[in-house]
Design a protein around this motif. Structure first.
Motif, PDB file in Angstrom:
ATOM      1  N   MET A  67     -31.415   9.138  19.356  1.00  0.00           N
ATOM      2  CA  MET A  67     -32.529   9.822  20.013  1.00  0.00           C
ATOM      3  C   MET A  67     -32.155  10.273  21.425  1.00  0.00           C
ATOM      4  O   MET A  67     -32.647  11.295  21.918  1.00  0.00           O
ATOM      5  CB  MET A  67     -33.753   8.910  20.065  1.00  0.00           C
ATOM      6  N   ALA A  68     -31.285   9.526  22.089  1.00  0.00           N
ATOM      7  CA  ALA A  68     -30.909   9.875  23.462  1.00  0.00           C
ATOM      8  C   ALA A  68     -29.842  10.961  23.515  1.00  0.00           C
ATOM      9  O   ALA A  68     -29.860  11.819  24.409  1.00  0.00           O
ATOM     10  CB  ALA A  68     -30.426   8.631  24.201  1.00  0.00           C
ATOM     11  N   PHE A  69     -28.908  10.940  22.560  1.00  0.00           N
ATOM     12  CA  PHE A  69     -27.750  11.838  22.652  1.00  0.00           C
ATOM     13  C   PHE A  69     -27.559  12.708  21.406  1.00  0.00           C
ATOM     14  O   PHE A  69     -26.531  13.377  21.264  1.00  0.00           O
ATOM     15  CB  PHE A  69     -26.472  11.023  22.880  1.00  0.00           C
ATOM     16  N   GLY A  70     -28.521  12.706  20.486  1.00  0.00           N
ATOM     17  CA  GLY A  70     -28.360  13.437  19.234  1.00  0.00           C
ATOM     18  C   GLY A  70     -28.214  14.934  19.397  1.00  0.00           C
ATOM     19  O   GLY A  70     -27.679  15.612  18.511  1.00  0.00           O
TER      20      GLY A  70
ATOM     21  N   GLY B 200     -41.768   5.588  16.295  1.00  0.00           N
ATOM     22  CA  GLY B 200     -42.264   4.886  17.478  1.00  0.00           C
ATOM     23  C   GLY B 200     -41.887   5.590  18.761  1.00  0.00           C
ATOM     24  O   GLY B 200     -42.673   5.644  19.720  1.00  0.00           O
ATOM     25  N   TRP B 201     -40.680   6.134  18.820  1.00  0.00           N
ATOM     26  CA  TRP B 201     -40.227   6.912  19.973  1.00  0.00           C
ATOM     27  C   TRP B 201     -41.087   8.168  20.132  1.00  0.00           C
ATOM     28  O   TRP B 201     -41.589   8.454  21.222  1.00  0.00           O
ATOM     29  CB  TRP B 201     -38.764   7.276  19.776  1.00  0.00           C
ATOM     30  N   GLY B 202     -41.252   8.907  19.039  1.00  0.00           N
ATOM     31  CA  GLY B 202     -42.005  10.156  19.109  1.00  0.00           C
ATOM     32  C   GLY B 202     -43.485   9.949  19.374  1.00  0.00           C
ATOM     33  O   GLY B 202     -44.113  10.739  20.099  1.00  0.00           O
ATOM     34  N   GLN B 203     -44.053   8.877  18.813  1.00  0.00           N
ATOM     35  CA  GLN B 203     -45.475   8.593  19.017  1.00  0.00           C
ATOM     36  C   GLN B 203     -45.740   7.845  20.315  1.00  0.00           C
ATOM     37  O   GLN B 203     -46.896   7.647  20.683  1.00  0.00           O
ATOM     38  CB  GLN B 203     -46.010   7.755  17.847  1.00  0.00           C
ATOM     39  N   GLN B 204     -44.672   7.420  21.006  1.00  0.00           N
ATOM     40  CA  GLN B 204     -44.796   6.711  22.283  1.00  0.00           C
ATOM     41  C   GLN B 204     -45.793   5.552  22.167  1.00  0.00           C
ATOM     42  O   GLN B 204     -46.786   5.471  22.883  1.00  0.00           O
ATOM     43  CB  GLN B 204     -45.212   7.665  23.396  1.00  0.00           C
ATOM     44  N   VAL B 205     -45.496   4.621  21.249  1.00  0.00           N
ATOM     45  CA  VAL B 205     -46.452   3.574  20.925  1.00  0.00           C
ATOM     46  C   VAL B 205     -46.692   2.599  22.087  1.00  0.00           C
ATOM     47  O   VAL B 205     -47.700   1.887  22.094  1.00  0.00           O
ATOM     48  CB  VAL B 205     -45.991   2.797  19.675  1.00  0.00           C
ATOM     49  N   LEU B 206     -45.796   2.570  23.058  1.00  0.00           N
ATOM     50  CA  LEU B 206     -46.015   1.732  24.242  1.00  0.00           C
ATOM     51  C   LEU B 206     -46.528   2.527  25.429  1.00  0.00           C
ATOM     52  O   LEU B 206     -46.634   1.987  26.528  1.00  0.00           O
ATOM     53  CB  LEU B 206     -44.714   1.006  24.627  1.00  0.00           C
ATOM     54  N   GLY B 207     -46.848   3.805  25.211  1.00  0.00           N
ATOM     55  CA  GLY B 207     -47.417   4.607  26.292  1.00  0.00           C
ATOM     56  C   GLY B 207     -46.554   5.801  26.634  1.00  0.00           C
ATOM     57  O   GLY B 207     -45.345   5.813  26.371  1.00  0.00           O
ATOM     58  N   PRO B 208     -47.141   6.828  27.248  1.00  0.00           N
ATOM     59  CA  PRO B 208     -46.425   8.079  27.582  1.00  0.00           C
ATOM     60  C   PRO B 208     -45.616   7.957  28.867  1.00  0.00           C
ATOM     61  O   PRO B 208     -45.988   8.492  29.907  1.00  0.00           O
ATOM     62  CB  PRO B 208     -47.561   9.087  27.721  1.00  0.00           C
ATOM     63  N   TYR B 209     -44.517   7.232  28.799  1.00  0.00           N
ATOM     64  CA  TYR B 209     -43.685   7.058  29.982  1.00  0.00           C
ATOM     65  C   TYR B 209     -42.542   8.071  29.982  1.00  0.00           C
ATOM     66  O   TYR B 209     -42.266   8.730  28.994  1.00  0.00           O
ATOM     67  CB  TYR B 209     -43.121   5.632  30.028  1.00  0.00           C
ATOM     68  N   ALA B 210     -41.861   8.165  31.098  1.00  0.00           N
ATOM     69  CA  ALA B 210     -40.742   9.098  31.238  1.00  0.00           C
ATOM     70  C   ALA B 210     -39.601   8.686  30.316  1.00  0.00           C
ATOM     71  O   ALA B 210     -39.413   7.504  30.018  1.00  0.00           O
ATOM     72  CB  ALA B 210     -40.251   9.148  32.681  1.00  0.00           C
TER      73      ALA B 210
ATOM     74  N   GLY C 188     -36.448   8.518  30.783  1.00  0.00           N
ATOM     75  CA  GLY C 188     -35.433   7.654  31.370  1.00  0.00           C
ATOM     76  C   GLY C 188     -35.905   6.264  31.716  1.00  0.00           C
ATOM     77  O   GLY C 188     -35.128   5.452  32.216  1.00  0.00           O
ATOM     78  N   SER C 189     -37.155   5.947  31.445  1.00  0.00           N
ATOM     79  CA  SER C 189     -37.684   4.643  31.856  1.00  0.00           C
ATOM     80  C   SER C 189     -37.272   3.509  30.931  1.00  0.00           C
ATOM     81  O   SER C 189     -37.419   2.349  31.273  1.00  0.00           O
ATOM     82  CB  SER C 189     -39.215   4.710  31.911  1.00  0.00           C
ATOM     83  N   GLY C 190     -36.781   3.807  29.753  1.00  0.00           N
ATOM     84  CA  GLY C 190     -36.426   2.779  28.782  1.00  0.00           C
ATOM     85  C   GLY C 190     -37.574   2.378  27.879  1.00  0.00           C
ATOM     86  O   GLY C 190     -37.357   1.692  26.874  1.00  0.00           O
ATOM     87  N   VAL C 191     -38.799   2.788  28.234  1.00  0.00           N
ATOM     88  CA  VAL C 191     -39.955   2.396  27.422  1.00  0.00           C
ATOM     89  C   VAL C 191     -39.909   3.065  26.056  1.00  0.00           C
ATOM     90  O   VAL C 191     -40.344   2.489  25.061  1.00  0.00           O
ATOM     91  CB  VAL C 191     -41.267   2.730  28.163  1.00  0.00           C
ATOM     92  N   LEU C 192     -39.375   4.283  25.999  1.00  0.00           N
ATOM     93  CA  LEU C 192     -39.277   4.955  24.710  1.00  0.00           C
ATOM     94  C   LEU C 192     -38.376   4.176  23.754  1.00  0.00           C
ATOM     95  O   LEU C 192     -38.651   4.081  22.555  1.00  0.00           O
ATOM     96  CB  LEU C 192     -38.754   6.382  24.892  1.00  0.00           C
ATOM     97  N   PHE C 193     -37.285   3.613  24.291  1.00  0.00           N
ATOM     98  CA  PHE C 193     -36.410   2.810  23.444  1.00  0.00           C
ATOM     99  C   PHE C 193     -37.160   1.605  22.892  1.00  0.00           C
ATOM    100  O   PHE C 193     -37.078   1.300  21.691  1.00  0.00           O
ATOM    101  CB  PHE C 193     -35.181   2.344  24.222  1.00  0.00           C
ATOM    102  N   TRP C 194     -37.897   0.913  23.746  1.00  0.00           N
ATOM    103  CA  TRP C 194     -38.615  -0.268  23.282  1.00  0.00           C
ATOM    104  C   TRP C 194     -39.774   0.104  22.365  1.00  0.00           C
ATOM    105  O   TRP C 194     -40.148  -0.682  21.482  1.00  0.00           O
ATOM    106  CB  TRP C 194     -39.092  -1.098  24.473  1.00  0.00           C
ATOM    107  N   SER C 195     -40.334   1.301  22.542  1.00  0.00           N
ATOM    108  CA  SER C 195     -41.338   1.782  21.595  1.00  0.00           C
ATOM    109  C   SER C 195     -40.717   1.916  20.206  1.00  0.00           C
ATOM    110  O   SER C 195     -41.304   1.496  19.193  1.00  0.00           O
ATOM    111  CB  SER C 195     -41.887   3.145  22.046  1.00  0.00           C
ATOM    112  N   GLY C 196     -39.520   2.520  20.167  1.00  0.00           N
ATOM    113  CA  GLY C 196     -38.833   2.664  18.889  1.00  0.00           C
ATOM    114  C   GLY C 196     -38.431   1.329  18.301  1.00  0.00           C
ATOM    115  O   GLY C 196     -38.573   1.102  17.090  1.00  0.00           O
TER     116      GLY C 196
END
Length: 457
Positions: free
Chosen positions: A111-114, A327-337, A339-347
């Motif tokens: 997701m980060a480098f695809g 989970g990354w696309g739906q931002q299940v932990l919230g709409p963060y930037a 680069g914040s790392g939250v998208l990874f943990w959402s996934g």
């Protein structure tokens, strides 16, 4: 746990020794279900002599009657047979855990480098290999299931009808499975000869046991593996709680319409429909995750299948990739930037949720239903519907191959140009797999290199 530790007195294998093997198996279980079952047979039957040939095949037959990944269920079953409930839980969990952690890491990198040109080129090359691998699965399944089509034309007809139902009529996968089961049930009464025949593992019985195994042909069924209504009721209650409590927590957190709750419910249904292995349930996953919910695209689904083919563990672990991307696309932990790392943990959270709800039924089928399934083994009124389902699965997998080939040829949609290079690469990959019996990993690696080289032209 103390009862488990004392089991060495019964069959000579300590719980700790078994744990080491199950963890090792989770790290080396490449090659799909056939390869994983072959590894277990070599290690457990031929080398360690923990279980005899006949008892191994008996357990495998049980697992093949159930929905779910048969290799993971086989590990769970043998672990349960040797060391009771905890033995089965740990054997099945360690079969899956390394693959889950690796897929979470690879999915994050994807997701980060695809979209980096080099990575995109490699992924472009892998997609034709994925299409060829699915074609190989169709051939392998058909060769086992649709034997003697002239003498027994009913099963090939069921395969053809299921292909048309999924590929052209968009009939839901559960309806196809149910219709096939009904056909098999009716057919065993009026056309029993169409639904009988040996399984794909009978040849292995030719090798006689040369050394006694800890659990041999004459070892009686352990007390804990015998059917008891009270034990069954207790396990069903525990299983229901293990499903209800996480689902209730997800609903309380984000609501029933939240992405995580919907993933849990969707993949619970998927887990109950995986007759015939991962390739059989992938069309259902595509229908739901790609076309209905939009958690990922068809191209991403193919990329995820490629990652699943190159990592240890059951191929159905591709659902962890689906969950991560969703989970990354739906931002299940919230709409963060980004680069914040939250998208990874959402996934990562979504991948874990999906894995939990996908594999929980498999554990329950073995721990609670194993003794019940044993009593039905070899009875035509039970095996005929399964034979019909297996035939329908051939058509379902063929529809998946068509889906991948269409998206491979028309990556930008029906109005876009045809990608002849990708189709040609798929043909080469299919010839390598089907004609020359090249392994899956070398074919994927060669196609990845070809993709990179094409990008330089």
């Amino acid at each position: 746990m103390s009862d488990v530790m004392r089991e060495k007195e019964a069959h000579g294998v300590s719980f700790g020794e078994a744990l080491k093997f199950w963890f090792k198996l989770g790290l080396i279980s490449f090659g799909g279900p056939a390869g994983q079952i072959a590894i277990m047979h070599r290690e457990l039957v031929e080398q360690k002599r923990w279980i005899s040939e006949q008892r191994f095949l008996h357990a495998l037959n049980y697992c093949m009657l159930l929905p779910g990944p048969e290799a993971q269920q086989l590990a769970t079953y043998i672990g349960w047979l040797m060391h009771r409930t905890w033995g089965g839980v740990m054997a099945g969990a360690l079969f899956v855990l390394p693959s889950l952690l690796l897929l979470i890491a690879l999915s994050g990198l994807y997701m980060a480098f695809g979209k980096v040109p080099v990575v995109a080129a490699v992924l472009w090359g892998i997609k034709p290999a994925v299409a060829a691998i699915v074609l190989q699965a169709v051939h392998r399944m058909a060769s086992k299931t649709l034997k003697n089509p002239r003498r027994a034309p009913v099963l090939p007809a069921l395969a053809a009808m299921s292909f048309v139902a999924i590929a052209f009529l968009a009939i839901p996968f559960p309806a196809v499975v149910l219709a096939a089961a009904v056909c098999g049930w009716a057919g065993q009464r009026w056309l029993p000869g169409q639904f009988t025949g040996g399984g794909g593992h009978g040849a292995a019985k030719a090798a006689a046991d040369r050394l006694p195994a800890w659990i041999d042909d004459n070892t009686p069924t352990p007390e804990h593996a015998r059917f008891k209504p009270a034990r069954l009721a207790r396990l069903l209650v525990v299983g229901a709680l293990l499903w209800l409590l996480p689902m209730a927590a997800l609903v309380a957190w984000q609501g029933w319409r939240g992405a995580l709750a919907q993933m849990g419910w969707f993949f619970t249904k998927a887990a109950l429909l995986t007759f015939g292995g991962a390739y059989a349930v992938l069309p259902y996953v595509v229908q739901g995750a790609v076309e209905h919910f939009g958690w990922l695209t068809a191209a991403q689904m193919m990329d995820g299948l490629a990652l699943g083919e190159t990592t240890p563990g059951p191929l159905i672990m591709v659902v962890a990739f689906v969950g991560f991307v969703g989970g990354w696309g739906q931002q299940v932990l919230g709409p963060y930037a980004v680069g914040s790392g939250v998208l990874f943990w959402s996934g990562a959270l979504a991948a874990t949720v999906v894995t939990w709800f996908t594999f929980l039924p498999s554990f329950l089928f073995i721990l609670a239903g194993g003794p019940l399934v044993e009593s039905t083994h070899g009875k035509l009124h039970f095996t005929a519907p399964l034979a019909a389902i297996s035939a329908a699965v051939v058509g379902v997998i063929a529809s998946l191959a068509l889906f991948f080939i269409v998206h491979l040829a028309l990556p930008t949609g029906a109005a876009g140009p045809v990608d002849y290079k990708a189709l040609l690469l798929a043909v080469f990959a299919a010839v390598a797999l089907l004609r020359y019996k090249v392994g899956i990993i070398p074919v994927i690696a060669a196609c990845a290199v070809a993709g990179w080289l094409v990008s330089l032209i």
